[in-house]
Each structure stands twice: as structure tokens, then as C-alpha cells.
Write a protein that holds these residues in place. Structure first.
Motif, PDB file in Angstrom:
ATOM      1  N   VAL A 100     -12.707 -78.154  36.437  1.00 25.05           N
ATOM      2  CA  VAL A 100     -13.232 -78.039  37.799  1.00 25.05           C
ATOM      3  C   VAL A 100     -13.004 -79.376  38.484  1.00 25.05           C
ATOM      4  O   VAL A 100     -13.311 -80.435  37.931  1.00 25.05           O
ATOM      5  N   THR A 101     -12.426 -79.346  39.699  1.00 35.31           N
ATOM      6  CA  THR A 101     -12.130 -80.569  40.429  1.00 35.31           C
ATOM      7  C   THR A 101     -12.766 -80.524  41.809  1.00 35.31           C
ATOM      8  O   THR A 101     -13.146 -79.456  42.308  1.00 35.31           O
ATOM      9  N   ASP A 102     -12.861 -81.734  42.416  1.00 38.43           N
ATOM     10  CA  ASP A 102     -13.260 -81.775  43.825  1.00 38.43           C
ATOM     11  C   ASP A 102     -12.013 -81.598  44.685  1.00 38.43           C
ATOM     12  O   ASP A 102     -10.908 -81.343  44.178  1.00 38.43           O
ATOM     13  N   LYS A 103     -12.165 -81.740  45.988  1.00 38.14           N
ATOM     14  CA  LYS A 103     -11.029 -81.477  46.888  1.00 38.14           C
ATOM     15  C   LYS A 103      -9.919 -82.511  46.760  1.00 38.14           C
ATOM     16  O   LYS A 103      -8.801 -82.283  47.232  1.00 38.14           O
ATOM     17  N   ASN A 104     -10.215 -83.672  46.129  1.00 39.33           N
ATOM     18  CA  ASN A 104      -9.200 -84.715  45.957  1.00 39.33           C
ATOM     19  C   ASN A 104      -8.523 -84.655  44.597  1.00 39.33           C
ATOM     20  O   ASN A 104      -7.720 -85.521  44.261  1.00 39.33           O
ATOM     21  N   GLY A 105      -8.855 -83.660  43.778  1.00 35.68           N
ATOM     22  CA  GLY A 105      -8.241 -83.534  42.459  1.00 35.68           C
ATOM     23  C   GLY A 105      -8.960 -84.303  41.377  1.00 35.68           C
ATOM     24  O   GLY A 105      -8.480 -84.356  40.238  1.00 35.68           O
ATOM     25  N   GLN A 106     -10.112 -84.906  41.673  1.00 32.46           N
ATOM     26  CA  GLN A 106     -10.885 -85.603  40.647  1.00 32.46           C
ATOM     27  C   GLN A 106     -11.561 -84.573  39.747  1.00 32.46           C
ATOM     28  O   GLN A 106     -12.257 -83.677  40.225  1.00 32.46           O
ATOM     29  N   GLY A 120     -10.360 -88.502  34.856  1.00 26.73           N
ATOM     30  CA  GLY A 120      -9.622 -88.997  36.007  1.00 26.73           C
ATOM     31  C   GLY A 120      -9.101 -87.848  36.861  1.00 26.73           C
ATOM     32  O   GLY A 120      -9.600 -86.722  36.827  1.00 26.73           O
ATOM     33  N   LEU A 121      -8.059 -88.150  37.636  1.00 27.35           N
ATOM     34  CA  LEU A 121      -7.428 -87.115  38.456  1.00 27.35           C
ATOM     35  C   LEU A 121      -6.651 -86.148  37.571  1.00 27.35           C
ATOM     36  O   LEU A 121      -6.168 -86.518  36.502  1.00 27.35           O
ATOM     37  N   VAL A 122      -6.518 -84.917  38.019  1.00 25.89           N
ATOM     38  CA  VAL A 122      -5.710 -83.947  37.291  1.00 25.89           C
ATOM     39  C   VAL A 122      -4.233 -84.315  37.420  1.00 25.89           C
ATOM     40  O   VAL A 122      -3.818 -84.954  38.391  1.00 25.89           O
ATOM     41  N   ALA A 123      -3.453 -83.926  36.433  1.00 28.70           N
ATOM     42  CA  ALA A 123      -2.016 -84.204  36.484  1.00 28.70           C
ATOM     43  C   ALA A 123      -1.303 -83.298  37.486  1.00 28.70           C
ATOM     44  O   ALA A 123      -0.249 -83.641  37.998  1.00 28.70           O
ATOM     45  N   ASP A 124      -1.886 -82.147  37.775  1.00 32.64           N
ATOM     46  CA  ASP A 124      -1.219 -81.136  38.605  1.00 32.64           C
ATOM     47  C   ASP A 124      -1.733 -81.198  40.048  1.00 32.64           C
ATOM     48  O   ASP A 124      -2.428 -80.303  40.522  1.00 32.64           O
ATOM     49  N   MET A 125      -1.418 -82.285  40.782  1.00 33.29           N
ATOM     50  CA  MET A 125      -1.871 -82.386  42.175  1.00 33.29           C
ATOM     51  C   MET A 125      -1.165 -81.374  43.071  1.00 33.29           C
ATOM     52  O   MET A 125      -1.755 -80.878  44.035  1.00 33.29           O
ATOM     53  N   ILE A 128      -3.149 -78.253  42.829  1.00 30.52           N
ATOM     54  CA  ILE A 128      -4.397 -78.343  43.599  1.00 30.52           C
ATOM     55  C   ILE A 128      -4.122 -78.047  45.069  1.00 30.52           C
ATOM     56  O   ILE A 128      -4.838 -77.269  45.719  1.00 30.52           O
ATOM     57  N   GLU A 129      -3.068 -78.677  45.619  1.00 29.58           N
ATOM     58  CA  GLU A 129      -2.750 -78.471  47.029  1.00 29.58           C
ATOM     59  C   GLU A 129      -2.360 -77.023  47.313  1.00 29.58           C
ATOM     60  O   GLU A 129      -2.791 -76.432  48.313  1.00 29.58           O
ATOM     61  N   ASN A 130      -1.546 -76.425  46.438  1.00 28.57           N
ATOM     62  CA  ASN A 130      -1.133 -75.035  46.650  1.00 28.57           C
ATOM     63  C   ASN A 130      -2.311 -74.076  46.543  1.00 28.57           C
ATOM     64  O   ASN A 130      -2.405 -73.100  47.282  1.00 28.57           O
ATOM     65  N   ALA A 131      -3.219 -74.334  45.593  1.00 27.44           N
ATOM     66  CA  ALA A 131      -4.380 -73.458  45.433  1.00 27.44           C
ATOM     67  C   ALA A 131      -5.299 -73.539  46.644  1.00 27.44           C
ATOM     68  O   ALA A 131      -5.815 -72.522  47.128  1.00 27.44           O
ATOM     69  N   MET A 132      -5.540 -74.772  47.185  1.00 20.70           N
ATOM     70  CA  MET A 132      -6.432 -74.927  48.332  1.00 20.70           C
ATOM     71  C   MET A 132      -5.812 -74.392  49.612  1.00 20.70           C
ATOM     72  O   MET A 132      -6.524 -74.054  50.563  1.00 20.70           O
ATOM     73  N   ALA A 133      -4.475 -74.277  49.632  1.00 24.28           N
ATOM     74  CA  ALA A 133      -3.807 -73.745  50.828  1.00 24.28           C
ATOM     75  C   ALA A 133      -3.730 -72.224  50.815  1.00 24.28           C
ATOM     76  O   ALA A 133      -3.276 -71.627  51.779  1.00 24.28           O
ATOM     77  N   VAL A 169     -12.024 -76.558  43.279  1.00 16.92           N
ATOM     78  CA  VAL A 169     -10.940 -75.816  42.620  1.00 16.92           C
ATOM     79  C   VAL A 169     -11.327 -75.590  41.155  1.00 16.92           C
ATOM     80  O   VAL A 169     -11.816 -76.506  40.486  1.00 16.92           O
ATOM     81  N   VAL A 170     -11.125 -74.338  40.698  1.00 13.66           N
ATOM     82  CA  VAL A 170     -11.303 -74.006  39.285  1.00 13.66           C
ATOM     83  C   VAL A 170      -9.915 -73.831  38.674  1.00 13.66           C
ATOM     84  O   VAL A 170      -9.049 -73.159  39.244  1.00 13.66           O
ATOM     85  N   VAL A 171      -9.710 -74.466  37.524  1.00 14.63           N
ATOM     86  CA  VAL A 171      -8.401 -74.430  36.864  1.00 14.63           C
ATOM     87  C   VAL A 171      -8.602 -73.919  35.438  1.00 14.63           C
ATOM     88  O   VAL A 171      -9.478 -74.403  34.717  1.00 14.63           O
ATOM     89  N   THR A 172      -7.807 -72.918  35.047  1.00 13.39           N
ATOM     90  CA  THR A 172      -7.739 -72.553  33.630  1.00 13.39           C
ATOM     91  C   THR A 172      -6.380 -73.006  33.118  1.00 13.39           C
ATOM     92  O   THR A 172      -5.356 -72.785  33.771  1.00 13.39           O
ATOM     93  N   THR A 173      -6.355 -73.689  32.010  1.00 13.14           N
ATOM     94  CA  THR A 173      -5.132 -74.320  31.503  1.00 13.14           C
ATOM     95  C   THR A 173      -4.853 -73.856  30.084  1.00 13.14           C
ATOM     96  O   THR A 173      -5.777 -73.552  29.322  1.00 13.14           O
ATOM     97  N   LYS A 174      -3.574 -73.789  29.721  1.00 10.05           N
ATOM     98  CA  LYS A 174      -3.154 -73.377  28.379  1.00 10.05           C
ATOM     99  C   LYS A 174      -1.957 -74.224  27.984  1.00 10.05           C
ATOM    100  O   LYS A 174      -1.098 -74.545  28.818  1.00 10.05           O
ATOM    101  N   ASN A 175      -1.883 -74.589  26.720  1.00 11.11           N
ATOM    102  CA  ASN A 175      -0.741 -75.346  26.212  1.00 11.11           C
ATOM    103  C   ASN A 175       0.489 -74.454  26.139  1.00 11.11           C
ATOM    104  O   ASN A 175       0.405 -73.282  25.754  1.00 11.11           O
TER     105      ASN A 175
END
Length: 555
Positions: A100-106, A120-125, A128-133, A169-175
Motif C-alpha cells: 500500500v502506497t501514498d500518492k507519491n509512491g511511498q 522506501g519508494l516503490v520500484a514501479d513508479m 503507480i502513475e498509470n494506476a492513479m490515472a 494505491v493498493v499493489v499485489t506483487t508476485k515474483n
């Protein structure tokens, strides 16, 4: 009547079988060379499509997960620690992780590590931008995770602006290594390669023995680039003068694509070799048969014994290979035993898969039931009333599960779901009217829509249009077209019941109708207390409800 020895009968049988078969094989081999290239091309496309179809359920599972967790009440209330604990438990052993991140990707939390760990910040900025748009979940490109230190990919979904939470933003991630079995189980010819690439032409997963690494830019043969296929939704295949063949298949719902390529000669070599072995073996057997007929009876006994051994091994659960006895009837028995052993192994694998899928669905249902119990308990001090409310809601959920089970969890028509949820409250065509076009609902949509319909029906039976004999309910839906695409608009309208008064305190049922359902389907839900009766309207993207069917056009 003249009688002949078994050697004579066997000799005549050998001549009768092998001479026509030899001539037929020679003819068939000549025709095979003319059509084999086309078959290899078709097989290449099928292999690319099979990889795409195998990866699609993994993506769909992550989409379901991100939609489910984004509607958890802890997020809207700012209880990130409770959300971390609950989602980490629900996804235990699935290979999925939640960020879970804030609007700045933290990063506010990451279920890969304990809550409170400094992040820290997520690697996938870009993600984040595409999801918020967008109002829809977004499948990211491949990236090197900063927390796990492994190549991974994400499914991201933007959240509404909460007043009590920084979560955006909610992110689900998988290797990506979890996708390796999809490629590895594909049996490729020598010199052939299979790879899955993202929107930036970087490798997500590839054949392990080909020296291709995740994250590298993919280089294709024939002077082609992965970007040449961008936006292409059709399966495609290519070949060149050097005999190279390439198959392409998109992964629906993502910007990913699957490629399979290699030299045609390598794909044909095993087939040609098999035919050559068959021809030479038959010819040698034909020439030597007259000299060894007297040994054939012993050979026959040995062959029968080998078939018996295959049967015994099959009974012990082993996969057995067919023996080559040079007798077609016994070969057919051996092949049938081999196929039976393979089918048995396949069924065992299918059962294992079904058990894992059942465990996954059970965890999801447990999470829903836990939510029902918790929310009902918050608003019912009386234990008997609480038990009655919980039982009613779980029975409503059970009705949706019954409909899905009857259709093997594939899809359920919306009309069938409405009628099954309202069956205990009135008669369809009498005091309950149902109308709308045919729509097949996805399994996750069936569960959430079923909960909403149950709450509406229960409320109508207690206080509204189904509480007296003169009242009625009309459930209608329609497909509307807007700038955002096709929308489903579903309306619940009560009439003829007691006077409607808006309650001062709204319970868990109102939360389901006004917040949970809207968040689940990325839409809007409204409740109006009209003088003629209650009206509830849900409007959301059609693709959130309907089973995907890219090959059909809606009329």
C-alpha cells in the motif's frame, strides 16, 4: 479341413499386415513433407497461445485479490496495521504480496516484511502513475523489487481519497520466478525458444536453457522486434527463407505477449526420424521373419509378459511407456495401458490443482464470512439477533455459491442469480418482477452481487415492498454506453409497501449496498428513500461483471 501351424498363420499375417502398411507409409511420407511446414507453424502458434492461456489465470487471480483487498474497511479507516495482518494471513502460501502506497509512491506497508519495517519508494513508479490515472487495475511491466530483491511484476489499483487514511494505491506483487513452470513444462524441440515479454520488450520469463534472463531486452529472429506487435490482439505466425518460424500470442488484459520461435528443421527432425525408424524396422522385420518364425512363439510369450508387467506397474501408480512388440494388436494394448497411466497421472495432477484452487477459494470465502461476522457483531448487541443476521447473510452467500457450483464456477446468468436470491421472499412474475438482457457474471461478481441482492431482499421483507401483500419489487438492468465504455445500470425499485423513512443509523447492510459493492465493481451506488418506496441503483463498468469473451461482438 486343412490345418496350418501357428507359424504359418503368423507368417501369412505378417505379410498381410506389413506389405500394405509399408506401401502406405511410403506414400504417406511423401505427402507429409508437403504439408508439414504448415503444421509446424500452427503448432508454434498453439504453443504460444497455450503459454498465454496458462499465464492469464495467474493475472486474473491477482486482479481478484487486488479488488478484494481494496474494499477492506481497514484501509478507509486508516487501520494499516490491521489491514497488514488480515491481508498477510489471507494470502499466506499463495505467492502474492500486498503493498500500500501514498500518492507519491511511498510504501505505507508491505506484506513481504513485518508491519512497521522502514520502507522506501516503490520500484514501479510508472505503475503507480498509470494506476492513479485510471479507474481500472493496471498490470505492470517487469521490475526488480526493492524489498524482495527479486524480479517481480505488479497489479495496481487506485483507491478513493480517504479522509482518514494516506492510502492511495493498493499493489499485489508476485515474483516472475513463479511463472517459470509455465514455460518449463512446455516441451520444445532442440534450438527452439519461448519467452514472455512486457510492454517495454523486456523478458518476464523465458526458456531456462536458452540463456535468456528476466529483465533483458528480447531480440527476435527475422529482423522483428516485440514492439512490432504492440496493440495486436490476434494470434500471428511468421516464417522466412532460412526456415525459421515464429509464433505470437497476446496475453489478454495486459500489455504482455508470448513468443515461440525456432528452426523448422528441428521441429520436424523427430517426426522424420520416427517415420524412418518405422520404415526400416518394418522392412528388416519382413526380411527376417521367415528365418525366425520358429522363435516367434517364445517372442509372443515374452511380449505378453511385458504387457502384464506394464499392467502391474500401472496398478502401482507408475507412468509406463508402450513397448514395441511389432504386433499391432499387442502394441495397441500397450499403448492403451500407457495412455491410461498418463491419463491417471493427469487426473492426479488435476485433483491436486483443484484442491489448491479450492483452498484459495475457501480462504476468500472465509475472509468474506469473517467480514460479515465482524460487521454484524458491531451493530447487534443481542446475541440472538446477531446470530439470526449472520445466519441470514451466510445463507445468502451460500445461495450464490450453489449457483456457481452448479455451473462449475464458470459463470452464472444475472437473471438466475436474482431469482435464486429472491426465491424465499416472493414469486417471480408475481410480486417480484425481473427484467434485463442476458449477462453471464464472473464468479467474483456473483458473490458480491449476491450479497447486495440478499441485503435488499431482507430489508424489503422486513420493512419495504415485500413486507405486505400489496407491495412489490422490480429488479431491472440495462447496458448503457458512455465515454468510459459500456456500463451496467442495475436498479432495485420497491412500490406498494409501507411509507419509507430514511433510518437515522445505517447498519452493515447499508455499508454493503453503498460502499462495498461500489468499490468492488469500480462504480457508483445510490440509495433513495422515495415516497413510493426504496430505490437502489448501481452503475459500474460492464467488464467488472461480465465473463470476458473477446471473440464475440455485443449487438
Amino acid at each position: 479341413m486343412t490345418r496350418f501351424s501357428i507359424s504359418t498363420w503368423l507368417g501369412a499375417l505378417i505379410l498381410a499386415i506389413f506389405l500394405p502398411l509399408f506401401a502406405f507409409v511410403v506414400l504417406l511420407l511423401g505427402q507429409l513433407q508437403a504439408s508439414d511446414n504448415a503444421k509446424v507453424e500452427q503448432r508454434t502458434v498453439r504453443e504460444a497461445a497455450s503459454i498465454a492461456q496458462a499465464i492469464k489465470p495467474v493475472i486474473d487471480s491477482m486482479l481478484i485479490t487486488v479488488n478484494l483487498v481494496s474494499s477492506m474497511e481497514e484501509l478507509s479507516q486508516g487501520d494499516l496495521e490491521g489491514f497488514h495482518r488480515r491481508s498477510r494471513f489471507a494470502l499466506r502460501g499463495s505467492g502474492n504480496y500486498i503493498i500500500v502506497t501514498d500518492k507519491n509512491g511511498q510504501q505505507l506497508l508491505n506484506t513481504r516484511v513485518d508491519f512497521g519495517t522502514e520502507l522506501g519508494l516503490v520500484a514501479d513508479m510508472d505503475g503507480i502513475e498509470n494506476a492513479m490515472a485510471s479507474s481500472m487495475p493496471y498490470v505492470s511491466n517487469v521490475l526488480l523489487g526493492r524489498t524482495g530483491g527479486k524480479w517481480a511484476f505488479n497489479v495496481l489499483k487506485a483507491l478513493p481519497n480517504f479522509t482518514t487514511s494516506e492510502a492511495h494505491v493498493v499493489v499485489t506483487t508476485k515474483n516472475t520466478e513463479d511463472l517459470a513452470p509455465v514455460i518449463d513444462r512446455l516441451v520444445l524441440a532442440p534450438g527452439w525458444t519461448a519467452a514472455v515479454v512486457d510492454d517495454h520488450s523486456r523478458i518476464v520469463v523465458a526458456s531456462s536453457e536458452r540463456g535468456l534472463n528476466t529483465g533483458d531486452a528480447l531480440v527476435l529472429p527475422m529482423g522483428l522486434l516485440p514492439s512490432d506487435f504492440s496493440g495486436t490482439s490476434r494470434f500471428r505466425r511468421f516464417s522466412d527463407a532460412e526456415g525459421n518460424i515464429l509464433g505470437y500470442a497476446p496475453i489478454i488484459g495486459t500489455q504482455w505477449a508470448t513468443f515461440v520461435w525456432g528452426p523448422a528443421d528441428a521441429a520436424q527432425a523427430s517426426l522424420l526420424q520416427s517415420w524412418q525408424i518405422l520404415i526400416w524396422g518394418g522392412l528388416i522385420f519382413l526380411l527376417l521373419s521367415l528365418a525366425i518364425l520358429y522363435l516367434f512363439t517364445r517372442f509372443l510369450k515374452k511380449t505378453v509378459y511385458n504387457v502384464a508387467q506394464m499392467a502391474e506397474r500401472l496398478g502401482e501408480g507408475e507412468i509406463v511407456s508402450p513397448i514395441d512388440s511389432r504386433i499391432s494388436e499387442i502394441d495397441r494394448v500397450a499403448k492403451a495401458l500407457s495412455n491410461a497411466s498418463f491419463d491417471r497421472s493427469q487426473r492426479e495432477e488435476t485433483i491436486t490443482f483443484v484442491m489448491k484452487e479450492l483452498a484459495h477459494r475457501t480462504k476468500n470465502l472465509i475472509a468474506v464470512v469473517i467480514s460479515i461476522v465482524r460487521q454484524t457483531a458491531k451493530r447487534n448487541a443481542d446475541p440472538q439477533q446477531m446470530a439470526k443476521s449472520i445466519t441470514s447473510r451466510i445463507m445468502g452467500l451460500g445461495a450464490s455459491i450453489d449457483s456457481l457450483t452448479a455451473r462449475e464456477w464458470a459463470s452464472v446468468p444475472l437473471r438466475e442469480l436474482v431469482e435464486s436470491q429472491l426465491a424465499h421472499f416472493g414469486a417471480a412474475g408475481g410480486n417480484i418482477k425481473v427484467k434485463g438482457p442476458d449477462i453471464d457474471l464472473r464468479p467474483d461478481a456473483v458473490q458480491h452481487m449476491g450479497m447486495a441482492l440478499h441485503e435488499l431482499a431482507t430489508n424489503a421483507a422486513k420493512h419495504g415492498g415485500l413486507s405486505i401483500s400489496t407491495g412489490s419489487v422490480e429488479v431491472s438492468w440495462a447496458i448503457e454506453t458512455s465515454d468510459d465504455g459500456q456500463q451496467l445500470r442495475l436498479q432495485w425499485l420497491e412500490s406498494g409497501g409501507p411509507a419509507v423513512v430514511e433510518p437515522e443509523n445505517k447498519g452493515f447492510g447499508a455499508q454493503i449496498l453503498e460502499r462495498h459493492v461500489a468499490a468492488t465493481f469500480n462504480g457508483q451506488a445510490s440509495t433513495e428513500y422515495l415516497s413510493t418506496g426504496l430505490r437502489w441503483v448501481l452503475t459500474a463498468p460492464l467488464q467488472q461483471f461480465e465473463v470476458p469473451n473477446p471473440g464475440a461482438a455485443r449487438k
